[in-house]
Design an enzyme around this catalytic site. Structure first.
Site, PDB file in Angstrom:
ATOM      1  N   LYS A 188       0.858  -1.168   0.000  1.00 35.56           N
ATOM      2  CA  LYS A 188       0.000   0.000   0.000  1.00 35.56           C
ATOM      3  C   LYS A 188       0.900   1.225   0.000  1.00 35.56           C
ATOM      4  O   LYS A 188       2.024   1.211   0.492  1.00 35.56           O
ATOM      5  CB  LYS A 188      -0.955   0.014   1.199  1.00 35.56           C
ATOM      6  CG  LYS A 188      -0.343   0.157   2.570  1.00 35.56           C
ATOM      7  CD  LYS A 188      -0.005   1.572   2.984  1.00 35.56           C
ATOM      8  CE  LYS A 188      -1.194   2.479   2.871  1.00 35.56           C
ATOM      9  NZ  LYS A 188      -0.763   3.914   3.155  1.00 35.56           N
TER      10      LYS A 188
ATOM     11  N   THR B 281       2.822   7.224   3.390  1.00 32.91           N
ATOM     12  CA  THR B 281       2.854   6.029   4.239  1.00 32.91           C
ATOM     13  C   THR B 281       2.718   4.860   3.318  1.00 32.91           C
ATOM     14  O   THR B 281       1.755   4.821   2.583  1.00 32.91           O
ATOM     15  CB  THR B 281       1.682   6.115   5.193  1.00 32.91           C
ATOM     16  OG1 THR B 281       1.984   7.102   6.105  1.00 32.91           O
ATOM     17  CG2 THR B 281       1.299   4.844   5.879  1.00 32.91           C
TER      18      THR B 281
ATOM     19  N   GLU C 176      -0.822   9.963  -5.146  1.00 36.66           N
ATOM     20  CA  GLU C 176      -1.990  10.811  -4.888  1.00 36.66           C
ATOM     21  C   GLU C 176      -2.182  11.827  -6.014  1.00 36.66           C
ATOM     22  O   GLU C 176      -1.327  12.673  -6.255  1.00 36.66           O
ATOM     23  CB  GLU C 176      -1.840  11.506  -3.543  1.00 36.66           C
ATOM     24  CG  GLU C 176      -1.983  10.530  -2.382  1.00 36.66           C
ATOM     25  CD  GLU C 176      -1.645  11.124  -1.029  1.00 36.66           C
ATOM     26  OE1 GLU C 176      -2.015  10.489  -0.021  1.00 36.66           O
ATOM     27  OE2 GLU C 176      -1.016  12.195  -0.964  1.00 36.66           O
TER      28      GLU C 176
ATOM     29  N   SER D 290     -10.151  15.666   7.279  1.00 39.25           N
ATOM     30  CA  SER D 290     -11.501  16.216   7.458  1.00 39.25           C
ATOM     31  C   SER D 290     -12.573  15.187   7.166  1.00 39.25           C
ATOM     32  O   SER D 290     -12.310  14.080   6.804  1.00 39.25           O
ATOM     33  CB  SER D 290     -11.691  17.464   6.603  1.00 39.25           C
ATOM     34  OG  SER D 290     -11.140  17.346   5.344  1.00 39.25           O
TER      35      SER D 290
ATOM     36  N   ASN E 201      -4.660  15.911   0.043  1.00 37.08           N
ATOM     37  CA  ASN E 201      -3.915  16.149   1.274  1.00 37.08           C
ATOM     38  C   ASN E 201      -4.494  17.282   2.106  1.00 37.08           C
ATOM     39  O   ASN E 201      -4.338  17.294   3.331  1.00 37.08           O
ATOM     40  CB  ASN E 201      -2.446  16.402   0.937  1.00 37.08           C
ATOM     41  CG  ASN E 201      -1.723  15.111   0.613  1.00 37.08           C
ATOM     42  OD1 ASN E 201      -1.365  14.354   1.501  1.00 37.08           O
ATOM     43  ND2 ASN E 201      -1.540  14.846  -0.672  1.00 37.08           N
TER      44      ASN E 201
END
Length: 405
Positions: free
Chosen positions: A179, A190, A276, A405, A400
């Site tokens: 991952k 991560t 991302e 949130s 990011n």
């Protein structure tokens, strides 16, 4: 928004390994976020971990447990990194290990914990403890794909691959999952990766095999230049096949090394393609250095430059940004008259100046592709290196900015 990443292939079972997942409600609703990987007794284990000074509690605990034991279970959670949590984080990781150890009838030091997710929040220990009996019951040899999905955070797709080969006249399997999508510049290192083979391999030989595989894969990628607090890569050898590899000089070692490196490279590149917000996969090649270190300096400076990455996103052949990155990379006494730059096959810079036959149309054609190669020749030696990265899009900022949130 994975850049050219295909769907998860069929993952082959590895004799001696069973896997299971459950929705523990750690951070996500209605999706598995807790996994265990159970390995047969007598297996060996190699691992590499992050060198980030603020390493997470599970990294500290896993290192301790691995020092004197062969693990029987890997315990993995997503949604909470258990990093920046001090002594309590270590206590929490040990508590979860103890709960699984009691279920499995093993010592708690036979459990290696791994976490990924938000930094700075305490682990919801009670939820994990409540879920462990359930995950225990659903373990199976075919659980690789389920675990690949359970350990995802901002990943958009699960990542896994298998290699099957014949050695000493017998079949051998290597399967791995990983991952990672953001906070990616592993230094093992991560990002989490878990591999297993059914070959019989002593721990020292297995560690050498993993170290080589990681050096040529996970330690050659970057999404955003940030090294996670939780990076870890584990290779298990169950010894359930007929193939035994006693030393690195053993002819069978080369075959295993090739397979492990192939799996590591496939997983590492999948992480970059799922970076991302990524829309493009970028290979940065630097050759002609005096040594590997200065090639890496140049390659990473290019690969981590926000200006270069946004130019790739915009399909803009703004080669001046690449030249600027080369110039500030810190290579001592760099003679710019020896530098050449290529966008794909198009020579942009030769001898430090614009190639007379280069056209903007050539550059735009290359930069519009989903897979881009940026190649640099330093003209001062024989060393070379490849780094893999992705572009920087609006989506990266959105992902990011909204992560907590």
């Amino acid at each position: 928004m994975a850049a050219g990443l295909e769907h998860l292939q069929e993952l082959l079972p590895v004799a001696g390994v069973e896997l299971g997942t459950v929705a523990a409600g750690i951070r996500y609703r209605d999706r598995p976020d807790l996994a265990i990987i159970a390995v047969t007794g007598g297996s060996t284990c190699a691992a590499v971990f992050t060198r980030n000074a603020f390493c997470a509690a599970p990294v500290i605990v896993a290192r301790r447990h691995l020092a004197g034991n062969s693990p029987r279970f890997l315990l993995i959670n997503a949604g909470n990194a258990n990093a920046g949590t001090g002594i309590q984080g270590i206590v929490d990781a040990e508590t979860c290990c103890a709960t699984l150890a009691e279920l499995g009838g093993v010592a708690s030091t036979a459990i290696l914990p791994f976490s990924t997710g938000v930094i700075g929040e305490l682990l919801p220990v009670s939820r994990i403890q409540a879920a462990l009996p359930q995950v225990w019951q659903v373990c199976s040899p075919t659980g690789w794909s389920s675990v690949a999905r359970a350990i995802m955070t901002t990943d958009t797709v699960p990542k896994g691959t298998s290699v099957h080969f014949t050695c000493q006249g017998h079949p051998v399997t290597v399967t791995g999952i990983a991952k990672g999508s953001g906070m990616i510049r592993p230094d093992m290192a991560t990002m989490l990766a878990f591999l297993a083979t059914d070959a019989q391999v002593p721990k020292k030989v297995l560690q050498r095999c993993l170290a080589r595989g990681v050096a040529e894969s996970f330690n050659r990628i970057t999404v955003d230049g940030d090294t996670s607090t939780n990076d870890a890569c584990v290779l298990l050898a169950t010894g359930q096949s007929e193939v035994s590899i006693a030393t690195i000089e053993d002819p069978a070692f080369a075959a295993l090394q090739q397979a492990v490196t192939e799996v590591c490279l496939s997983l590492a590149q999948a992480i970059v393609r799922d970076g991302e917000g990524a829309t493009k996969f970028i290979t940065v090649e630097v050759a002609g250095g005096r040594n590997i270190q200065e090639c890496e300096q140049v390659a990473y400076t290019i690969a981590q430059s926000p200006l270069v990455k946004t130019a790739c996103f915009a399909s803009d052949p703004n080669w001046g940004r690449i030249l600027a990155a080369i110039g500030r990379s810190g290579v001592p006494d760099l003679e710019i008259t020896g530098v050449s730059l290529y966008l794909g096959e198009a020579c942009v810079i030769h001898g430090g100046v614009l190639h007379p036959e280069y056209t903007e149309e050539q550059g735009r054609t290359v930069m519009a592709q989903d897979d881009i190669t940026l190649a640099v020749e330093l003209g001062r030696g024989d060393a070379r290196v490849q780094i893999w990265t992705c572009d920087l899009s609006f989506a990266y900022v959105k992902i990011n900015a909204e992560y907590r949130s």
